[in-house]
Scaffold this motif. Sequence first.
Motif, short mmCIF file in Angstrom:
data_model
loop_
_atom_site.label_atom_id
_atom_site.label_comp_id
_atom_site.label_asym_id
_atom_site.label_seq_id
_atom_site.Cartn_x
_atom_site.Cartn_y
_atom_site.Cartn_z
N SER A 1 0.83 -1.21 0.00
CA SER A 1 0.00 0.00 0.00
C SER A 1 0.86 1.26 0.00
CB SER A 1 -0.91 0.01 1.24
OG SER A 1 -1.64 1.21 1.29
N LYS A 2 0.33 2.30 -0.60
CA LYS A 2 1.01 3.61 -0.53
C LYS A 2 0.60 4.35 0.75
CE LYS A 2 1.21 4.50 -5.54
NZ LYS A 2 0.29 3.49 -6.12
N GLY A 3 -0.31 3.75 1.51
CA GLY A 3 -0.76 4.38 2.75
C GLY A 3 -2.02 5.19 2.56
N ASP A 4 -2.66 5.02 1.41
CA ASP A 4 -3.87 5.79 1.11
C ASP A 4 -5.14 4.98 1.34
OD1 ASP A 4 -3.50 3.94 -0.86
OD2 ASP A 4 -3.55 5.34 -2.54
N GLY A 5 -5.02 3.85 1.99
CA GLY A 5 -6.18 3.00 2.26
C GLY A 5 -6.38 1.95 1.18
N ASP A 6 -5.68 2.12 0.06
CA ASP A 6 -5.81 1.20 -1.06
C ASP A 6 -4.58 0.27 -1.08
OD1 ASP A 6 -6.92 0.12 -3.30
OD2 ASP A 6 -6.64 1.88 -4.59
N TYR A 7 -4.55 -0.69 -1.99
CA TYR A 7 -3.41 -1.62 -2.06
C TYR A 7 -3.23 -2.07 -3.50
CZ TYR A 7 -6.95 -5.11 -2.77
OH TYR A 7 -7.99 -5.80 -3.31
N GLU A 8 -2.05 -2.61 -3.79
CA GLU A 8 -1.78 -3.28 -5.06
C GLU A 8 -1.26 -4.67 -4.74
OE1 GLU A 8 -2.56 -2.08 -7.92
OE2 GLU A 8 -3.12 -0.12 -7.09
N LEU A 9 -1.52 -5.62 -5.63
CA LEU A 9 -0.95 -6.96 -5.44
C LEU A 9 0.51 -6.94 -5.85
CD1 LEU A 9 -3.88 -9.11 -6.88
CD2 LEU A 9 -3.31 -8.69 -4.47
N VAL A 10 1.28 -7.75 -5.15
CA VAL A 10 2.72 -7.82 -5.44
C VAL A 10 2.94 -8.76 -6.63
CG1 VAL A 10 4.97 -8.49 -4.48
CG2 VAL A 10 3.24 -7.45 -3.00
N LYS A 11 3.72 -8.30 -7.58
CA LYS A 11 3.88 -9.11 -8.80
C LYS A 11 5.08 -10.07 -8.74
CE LYS A 11 1.29 -6.20 -11.88
NZ LYS A 11 1.16 -4.95 -11.11
N GLU A 12 6.14 -9.64 -8.09
CA GLU A 12 7.37 -10.43 -8.14
C GLU A 12 7.34 -11.57 -7.10
OE1 GLU A 12 8.11 -6.45 -6.06
OE2 GLU A 12 7.06 -7.14 -7.82
#
Length: 442
Positions: free
Chosen positions: A383-394
């Motif tokens: 997460s960037k800390g904005d409440g949202d997230y991204e899945l890790v690709k590696e």
Amino acid sequence: MAVAELTSPAASFAHNYNNANRLRSSQLYAPSSSCLSSDHFRSRYRSTVLPRITCSVNQVQNSAPVQVEAPKDKAECYGVFCLTYDLKAEEETKTWKKLINIAVSGAAGMISNHLLFKLASGEVFGPDQPIALRLLGSERSIQALEGVAMELEDSLFPLLREVNIGIDAYEVFQDAEWALLIGAKPRGPGIERADLLDINGQIFAEQGKALNAVASPNVKVMVVGNPCNTNALICLKNAPKIPAKNFHALTRLDENRAKCQLALKAGVFYDKVSNVTIWGNHSTTQVPDFLNAKIDGMPVKEVIKDDKWLEHEFTEKVQKRGGALIQKWGRSSAASTAVSIVDAIKSLVTPTPEGDWFSSGVYTSGNPYGIAEDIVFSMPCRSKGDGDYELVKEIQFDDYLRSRIAKTEAELLAEKRCVAHLTGEGIAYCDLPEDTMLPGEM
Ligand SMILES: NC(=O)C1=CN([C@@H]2O[C@H](COP(=O)(O)OP(=O)(O)OC[C@H]3O[C@@H](n4cnc5c(N)ncnc54)[C@H](OP(=O)(O)O)[C@@H]3O)[C@@H](O)[C@H]2O)C=CC1
Ligand SMILES: O=C([O-])CC(=O)C(=O)O
């Protein structure tokens, strides 16, 4: 609705207070604990008849902290939280952020009893973030919930601006920016897992509808009540206005448990363990990933050169830690679960440390791992800390990890078929694997 007969000289306080109460539904409770008896709340809940006020002038004056406004217009509050403070009047509060609303279900339960006090202390959202707690209980728990609210009053948390208690999700979830859904029926003796899915699924379908109707459109939802992955799926399917990405099932406790076991085996303190993913279901099929995890920046398998231990002892210990704890404690993890909820929220509101990630049960829509779409599956997130997230690709996979992921995926797909009647996807068909269990079951 009958109007209260005012018998106390504290008429102006009480009258304003009850005028505010009369504006709202009978299912929200706004007790002033110093003035009103439990009997009052029972009768108010059942009959909506307003109470006789029994507190004295002195009681009212003594219970009032520094304030600049009478409580007259502030509806839907509990006791001392009905009083309005002037945030600008005190130097330290001038930099405080805008209040956020946090709804918690199962608020009179064991996990909440730890969690609410952490939320109110500022430990979760920060020392400049005032919060409002909106606590959902039931008819069965409303007395206990009043007790919780009284303890919150007595804790004098400066950041805790409002506390509301109620039993109607449509009222309690109003404008919620976070919804922590903890309340669920525990699986008792003789309850089949399919029945539990149905009983709890109905709770989460209803709460999803309520969130959809009244919560903030970008509310973040953390489902804790078990079976949490499928409850989260049901909840999001019943809340089409809220982005599916906003829903999480709590698997952070499992991640924390895995980190602890790896640290113990490697003989290092657990702050050295990173990049731990829990894949899949919060159940005994969950997969603690030791292939991608690191100890002191090194791959776990280079530090712990014992594949047999990793594949069997470690994996099973994490999968069944909940049950082992119940055998010792006589009840399921509450304090460590609350800690892990704190960790899970903090992971979304603070940037993830460079190179690391965290686990959360999230909706599989376009995931890069080839996992079945349209389920709630624990995966590695950043997460960037904005409440949202991204899945890790590696992420690396090997045959062992793939085969374990396939098993937990199959279990979640079976759970999904079993609750089709609650997700709007047709007729339910339950073919759950026989060995499927919550972590707390042995
Ligand atoms: N995801 C995870 O990592 C973990 C999840 N859990 C799960 O969290 C949930 C809450 O645990 P905990 O706080 O310890 O439990 P408690 O038994 O202390 O509280 C659960 C609350 O659920 C509510 N509830 C809702 N429906 C029912 C029902 N039909 N029968 C009984 N109670 C009901 C009750 O509140 P009310 O009457 O107000 O509705 C009760 O206070 C459980 O489902 C547990 O399995 C636990 C540990 C870890
Ligand atoms: O099964 C339970 O209720 C407890 C649980 O989830 C856990 O400890 O992980």
